[in-house]
Scaffold this motif. Structure first.
Motif, PDB file in Angstrom:
ATOM      1  N   ILE A 413       4.411  -1.296  14.425  1.00  0.00           N
ATOM      2  CA  ILE A 413       3.794   0.212  14.326  1.00  0.00           C
ATOM      3  C   ILE A 413       3.232   0.517  12.972  1.00  0.00           C
ATOM      4  CG2 ILE A 413       5.760   0.696  16.365  1.00  0.00           C
ATOM      5  CD1 ILE A 413       7.493   1.644  14.042  1.00  0.00           C
ATOM      6  N   LEU A 414       2.820  -0.445  12.413  1.00  0.00           N
ATOM      7  CA  LEU A 414       2.209  -0.353  10.844  1.00  0.00           C
ATOM      8  C   LEU A 414       1.418   1.057  10.882  1.00  0.00           C
ATOM      9  CD1 LEU A 414       1.198  -2.887   8.498  1.00  0.00           C
ATOM     10  CD2 LEU A 414      -0.487  -1.019   9.211  1.00  0.00           C
ATOM     11  N   PRO A 415       0.491   1.410  11.836  1.00  0.00           N
ATOM     12  CA  PRO A 415      -0.550   2.456  11.636  1.00  0.00           C
ATOM     13  C   PRO A 415       0.505   3.833  11.663  1.00  0.00           C
ATOM     14  CG  PRO A 415      -1.167   1.161  13.468  1.00  0.00           C
ATOM     15  CD  PRO A 415      -0.041   0.617  12.990  1.00  0.00           C
ATOM     16  N   VAL A 416       1.798   3.819  11.672  1.00  0.00           N
ATOM     17  CA  VAL A 416       2.544   5.062  11.532  1.00  0.00           C
ATOM     18  C   VAL A 416       2.619   5.616  10.018  1.00  0.00           C
ATOM     19  CG1 VAL A 416       4.005   4.649  13.528  1.00  0.00           C
ATOM     20  CG2 VAL A 416       5.005   4.054  11.211  1.00  0.00           C
ATOM     21  N   ILE A 417       2.046   4.687   9.203  1.00  0.00           N
ATOM     22  CA  ILE A 417       1.716   4.765   7.596  1.00  0.00           C
ATOM     23  C   ILE A 417       1.131   6.187   7.508  1.00  0.00           C
ATOM     24  CG2 ILE A 417       0.905   3.662   5.574  1.00  0.00           C
ATOM     25  CD1 ILE A 417       1.794   1.201   6.238  1.00  0.00           C
ATOM     26  N   ILE A 418      -0.030   6.309   8.298  1.00  0.00           N
ATOM     27  CA  ILE A 418      -0.894   7.560   8.086  1.00  0.00           C
ATOM     28  C   ILE A 418      -0.027   8.681   8.282  1.00  0.00           C
ATOM     29  CG2 ILE A 418      -2.870   8.697   9.193  1.00  0.00           C
ATOM     30  CD1 ILE A 418      -3.921   5.675  10.321  1.00  0.00           C
ATOM     31  N   SER A 419       0.677   8.595   9.292  1.00  0.00           N
ATOM     32  CA  SER A 419       1.635   9.819   9.586  1.00  0.00           C
ATOM     33  C   SER A 419       2.742  10.123   8.466  1.00  0.00           C
ATOM     34  CB  SER A 419       2.405   9.624  10.965  1.00  0.00           C
ATOM     35  OG  SER A 419       1.442   9.528  11.798  1.00  0.00           O
ATOM     36  N   LEU A 420       3.193   9.039   7.957  1.00  0.00           N
ATOM     37  CA  LEU A 420       4.254   9.031   6.804  1.00  0.00           C
ATOM     38  C   LEU A 420       3.618   9.483   5.613  1.00  0.00           C
ATOM     39  CD1 LEU A 420       6.004   5.612   7.554  1.00  0.00           C
ATOM     40  CD2 LEU A 420       7.013   7.776   7.760  1.00  0.00           C
ATOM     41  N   SER A 421       2.410   9.401   5.470  1.00  0.00           N
ATOM     42  CA  SER A 421       1.709   9.793   4.228  1.00  0.00           C
ATOM     43  C   SER A 421       1.617  11.247   4.247  1.00  0.00           C
ATOM     44  CB  SER A 421       0.134   9.028   4.385  1.00  0.00           C
ATOM     45  OG  SER A 421       0.351   7.708   4.036  1.00  0.00           O
ATOM     46  N   PHE A 422       1.105  11.794   5.493  1.00  0.00           N
ATOM     47  CA  PHE A 422       1.088  13.276   5.680  1.00  0.00           C
ATOM     48  C   PHE A 422       2.401  13.862   5.737  1.00  0.00           C
ATOM     49  CE2 PHE A 422       1.837  16.762   8.730  1.00  0.00           C
ATOM     50  CZ  PHE A 422       1.015  17.441   8.363  1.00  0.00           C
ATOM     51  N   VAL A 423       3.548  13.089   6.216  1.00  0.00           N
ATOM     52  CA  VAL A 423       4.886  13.736   5.975  1.00  0.00           C
ATOM     53  C   VAL A 423       5.317  13.785   4.600  1.00  0.00           C
ATOM     54  CG1 VAL A 423       7.511  13.425   6.611  1.00  0.00           C
ATOM     55  CG2 VAL A 423       5.716  13.110   8.574  1.00  0.00           C
ATOM     56  N   TYR A 424       4.836  12.817   3.838  1.00  0.00           N
ATOM     57  CA  TYR A 424       5.549  12.778   2.558  1.00  0.00           C
ATOM     58  C   TYR A 424       4.632  13.927   1.625  1.00  0.00           C
ATOM     59  CZ  TYR A 424       6.919  11.210  -2.250  1.00  0.00           C
ATOM     60  OH  TYR A 424       7.475  10.790  -3.225  1.00  0.00           O
ATOM     61  N   VAL A 425       3.399  13.998   1.783  1.00  0.00           N
ATOM     62  CA  VAL A 425       2.910  15.289   1.071  1.00  0.00           C
ATOM     63  C   VAL A 425       3.294  16.619   1.616  1.00  0.00           C
ATOM     64  CG1 VAL A 425       0.944  13.910   0.455  1.00  0.00           C
ATOM     65  CG2 VAL A 425       0.744  15.207   2.391  1.00  0.00           C
ATOM     66  N   GLU A 426       3.540  16.655   2.824  1.00  0.00           N
ATOM     67  CA  GLU A 426       4.103  18.019   3.235  1.00  0.00           C
ATOM     68  C   GLU A 426       5.567  18.271   2.698  1.00  0.00           C
ATOM     69  OE1 GLU A 426       2.794  20.457   5.548  1.00  0.00           O
ATOM     70  OE2 GLU A 426       1.304  19.313   4.605  1.00  0.00           O
ATOM     71  N   TRP A 427       6.242  17.103   2.582  1.00  0.00           N
ATOM     72  CA  TRP A 427       7.505  17.274   1.696  1.00  0.00           C
ATOM     73  C   TRP A 427       7.380  17.844   0.534  1.00  0.00           C
ATOM     74  CZ3 TRP A 427       9.755  14.468  -2.200  1.00  0.00           C
ATOM     75  CH2 TRP A 427      11.136  14.733  -2.316  1.00  0.00           C
ATOM     76  N   LEU A 428       6.682  17.207  -0.061  1.00  0.00           N
ATOM     77  CA  LEU A 428       6.195  17.847  -1.710  1.00  0.00           C
ATOM     78  C   LEU A 428       5.683  19.142  -1.846  1.00  0.00           C
ATOM     79  CD1 LEU A 428       4.332  14.418  -3.044  1.00  0.00           C
ATOM     80  CD2 LEU A 428       6.677  15.094  -3.617  1.00  0.00           C
ATOM     81  N   LYS A 429       5.034  19.565  -0.836  1.00  0.00           N
ATOM     82  CA  LYS A 429       4.344  20.930  -0.772  1.00  0.00           C
ATOM     83  C   LYS A 429       5.619  22.044  -0.674  1.00  0.00           C
ATOM     84  CE  LYS A 429       0.022  19.957   1.465  1.00  0.00           C
ATOM     85  NZ  LYS A 429      -0.670  20.190   2.701  1.00  0.00           N
ATOM     86  N   MET A 430       6.779  21.487  -0.031  1.00  0.00           N
ATOM     87  CA  MET A 430       7.800  22.619  -0.060  1.00  0.00           C
ATOM     88  C   MET A 430       8.444  23.030  -1.189  1.00  0.00           C
ATOM     89  SD  MET A 430       9.594  20.772   3.497  1.00  0.00           S
ATOM     90  CE  MET A 430       8.654  20.438   4.855  1.00  0.00           C
ATOM     91  N   TRP A 431       8.115  22.099  -2.489  1.00  0.00           N
ATOM     92  CA  TRP A 431       8.431  22.428  -3.536  1.00  0.00           C
ATOM     93  C   TRP A 431       7.478  23.221  -4.595  1.00  0.00           C
ATOM     94  CZ3 TRP A 431      13.422  21.576  -2.886  1.00  0.00           C
ATOM     95  CH2 TRP A 431      14.053  21.068  -1.936  1.00  0.00           C
ATOM     96  N   ASP A 432       6.588  23.669  -3.980  1.00  0.00           N
ATOM     97  CA  ASP A 432       5.334  24.281  -4.733  1.00  0.00           C
ATOM     98  C   ASP A 432       5.739  25.366  -5.588  1.00  0.00           C
ATOM     99  OD1 ASP A 432       3.086  22.610  -4.637  1.00  0.00           O
ATOM    100  OD2 ASP A 432       2.308  23.472  -2.810  1.00  0.00           O
ATOM    101  N   LYS A 433       6.785  26.275  -4.956  1.00  0.00           N
ATOM    102  CA  LYS A 433       6.979  27.569  -5.594  1.00  0.00           C
ATOM    103  C   LYS A 433       8.289  27.254  -6.290  1.00  0.00           C
ATOM    104  CE  LYS A 433       4.297  30.414  -2.334  1.00  0.00           C
ATOM    105  NZ  LYS A 433       4.284  31.154  -1.130  1.00  0.00           N
TER     106      LYS A 433
END
Length: 465
Positions: A413-433
Motif C-alpha cells: 500500500i506504499l502509495p498511501v504516502i501521498i495521503s500521509l503527506s497531506f495529513v501530516y501538513v494538515e496536522w501542522l496547520k492546526m498549530w498555525d495560530k
C-alpha cells in the motif's frame, strides 16, 4: 505534453525543484550500487515470468512459475523492454528491469506532486509534503525493485490525481480517465480491487456533495444518482470486466496444461497463500492488530518476516518497520550483521512521525465529518482519509485471512504516502495560530527525517568507507 513536463520540472519554486531533483538523484545513486536481488522480494520469480513472456510470446498459466498467478500487464510491458534491449545487445538485462522500475517510480512521484499541488496551496506546506513523499526511506528502497508493484504504484497515483481533480473541478473526462486507470490496475495486480473501492467511494461522496439541498433526503440522493448515471454505468462496466479477467486468469487459466483442476479457493489462487512457508506464520488474535509495542520497536531497528524479535507479530509494528527498511533483518541478511549508520535515527524519527500522523488523522476526521452534509468543505478531506483507511483495511483483512508476516508489508500500500503527506501538513496547520512552536518542531522533524534518509542511503553505499 513534453513542454508541460519540462515546465513542471523547471518551475519557479527553486526549493521545490531542489527537493524533486535530490529525490530522483538519491534513487539513481541507490540504483548504482544495488544489485537486482538485494533487498528485493521474489525477484527471480518476477524475472522468470518476464522471460516466459519474451520466449514463449504468451501469458503463462498460474502454476507455471512462482509469480505466474499475477495479472500480466506489467510483465508484458517489462517483456517488451527486456526484448528490445536484448536485441540491442545489452547484457545487463536485470539492470534494465531495475531502470524500468525506477522510471515508473519517477512517474509515480510526478503524479504524487501534481496531486499535492491540487490539495495543498501554501508553498511552504507543499514543499514539506513533497519532502515527505520523496525521502521516506521505503519510498527509495521500493523504487528500483523488479516487481509488478512498480506499475501498480503509477496507476494508483494517476487514479488518485484524476479523482481529486474530478471532485474539485468536475468534468466527466477526469472520471473516465480514472475508470480506465482502474481497469488497467486490475490487469496489473489483483490489488487493483483497492482502486475499485476508491473509485466507488469518490463517486458516492460526489453524489452526496451534489445532492439537492431543497429536496427530501432519499429523493435528493435519487436525483443525484440520475445526474451521475453515466459514471455509475462506467463504474459497473469497469468492475465487471476487470473482475471477469481476474476470475478467468485464476480459474480457467491457472493449472498447467493437462492437469486436473485443483480444489482451491479464489483467494488461494489469487495470492497463493497456501504455498507459503509455515515459518512465516504469525499470530491472528485481536492483540496482534490493535497493539503497538513501542519497546520492541525501539529495541531493534530492523525487522524480519522469519523471526519475532523485530516485531513481526504485531500488525502496526511490522507495517511501520517495513515502510522504513523493508522486511530484512541485518543480523540475517547483510554483511557483518552490524546496524547500518543513521538507521537508528530514522527509526526514532519515524516513531514520532507515526504518532503525529495518527493524531492528525483523528483531528482531520472529526473536523470534516460534521460538515459533510452542510457544505463541500468536508468531502475532499474525507476522500483523502478514505484513500488511507481503505488500503489499511484491505491489508489488515489480507493478514487476517492469510496470517503470514510477509502479507503485512507496507509495500503493498506504499502509495498511501501521498495521503500521509497531506495529513501530516494538515496536522501542522492546526498549530498555525496557537502553539506555533509545535508547528516549527513538526517542520524540523520532517526536514531531519529527509536529511537522515539521505545520509542513510549514502552511508550504506560503501563508496565512502
Amino acid at each position: 505534453m513534453f513542454k508541460k513536463i519540462f515546465n513542471w520540472f523547471f518551475c519557479k519554486d527553486k526549493v521545490l525543484m531542489l527537493i524533486i531533483f535530490a529525490g530522483i538523484g538519491i534513487r539513481i545513486f541507490y540504483l548504482s550500487y544495488t544489485d537486482y536481488n538485494i533487498r528485493s522480494y521474489d525477484t527471480d520469480g518476477h524475472i522468470e515470468y518476464i522471460k516466459y513472456v519474451v520466449e514463449k510470446f504468451q501469458i503463462p498459466r498460474g502454476e507455471q512459475c512462482w509469480e505466474c498467478h499475477q495479472m500480466p500487464l506489467y510483465y508484458l510491458l517489462a517483456g517488451f523492454f527486456f526484448k528490445f534491449f536484448q536485441v540491442m545487445g545489452m547484457t545487463q538485462l536485470n539492470f534494465v528491469l531495475q531502470s524500468l522500475s525506477l522510471a515508473l517510480f519517477i512517474i509515480f512521484l510526478f503524479f504524487g506532486v501534481k496531486t499535492l499541488k491540487l490539495i495543498i496551496k501554501e508553498k511552504r506546506y507543499l514543499r514539506l509534503a513533497t519532502l515527505f513523499l520523496f525521502f521516506w526511506p521505503g519510498s527509495i528502497i521500493n523504487s528500483i525493485r523488479i516487481s509488478n508493484d512498480s506499475l501498480f504504484y503509477v496507476l494508483w497515483a494517476i487514479l488518485f490525481y484524476f479523482l481529486i481533480k474530478w471532485m474539485q473541478e468536475g468534468g466527466r473526462k477526469n472520471f473516465y480517465i480514472a475508470s480506465v486507470v482502474v481497469l488497467l490496475s486490475l490487469f496489473t495486480k489483483t490489488s487493483g480491487l483497492i482502486l475499485v473501492v476508491l473509485l466507488a467511494v469518490a463517486l458516492l461522496l460526489k453524489v452526496l456533495l451534489e445532492m439537492p439541498k431543497n429536496r427530501k433526503y432519499f429523493s435528493g440522493i435519487f436525483s443525484a444518482v440520475i445526474a451521475y448515471r453515466r459514471e455509475f454505468v462506467v463504474f459497473f462496466l469497469v468492475s465487471v470486466l476487470g473482475l471477469s479477467v481476474i476470475s478467468y486468469k485464476n480459474f480457467f487459466y491457472f493449472e498447467k496444461e493437462g492437469e486436473l483442476a485443483q480444489n482451491r479457493s479464489f483467494f488461494s489462487r489469487t495470492v497463493k497463500n497456501d504455498s507459503l512457508n509455515d515459518a512465516l506464520r504469525v499470530g491472528n488474535n485481536i492483540s496482534n492488530y490493535i497493539w503497538f509495542d513501542i519497546g520492541m520497536f525501539n529495541k531493534k531497528v530492523f525487522t524480519s518476516s522469519w523471526v519475532d524479535g523485530g516485531g513481526r507479530q504485531f500488525f502496526w509494528n511490522y507495517l511501520l518497520k517495513t515502510s522504513l527498511f523493508g522486511e530484512f533483518d541485518t543480523d540475517h541478511y547483510d554483511k557483518k550483521g552490524s546496524p547500518w549508520p543513521w538507521s537508528a535515527y530514522l527509526n526514532g524519527l519515524a516513531l514520532v512521525l507515526f504518532f503525529c500522523v495518527l493524531f492528525g488523522v483523528a483531528l482531520l476526521l472529526l473536523r470534516n465529518i460534521f460538515y459533510l452534509f452542510k457544505s463541500d468543505g468536508g468531502v475532499l478531506p474525507l476522500f483523502i482519509l478514505s484513500s488511507l483507511f481503505i488500503p489499511l483495511a484491505v491489508l489488515m483483512f489480507y493478514r487476517i485471512k492469510a496470517p503470514f508476516a510477509c502479507n503485512n508489508d507496507f509495500r503493498f500500500i506504499l502509495p498511501v504516502i501521498i495521503s500521509l503527506s497531506f495529513v501530516y501538513v494538515e496536522w501542522l496547520k492546526m498549530w498555525d495560530k496557537k502553539w506555533i512552536l509545535i508547528k516549527y518542531l513538526g517542520i524540523s522533524l520532517a526536514i531531519l527525517m529527509a536529511f537522515s534518509s539521505l545520509l542513510f542511503f549514502v552511508s550504506i553505499s560503501g563508496y565512502f568507507t
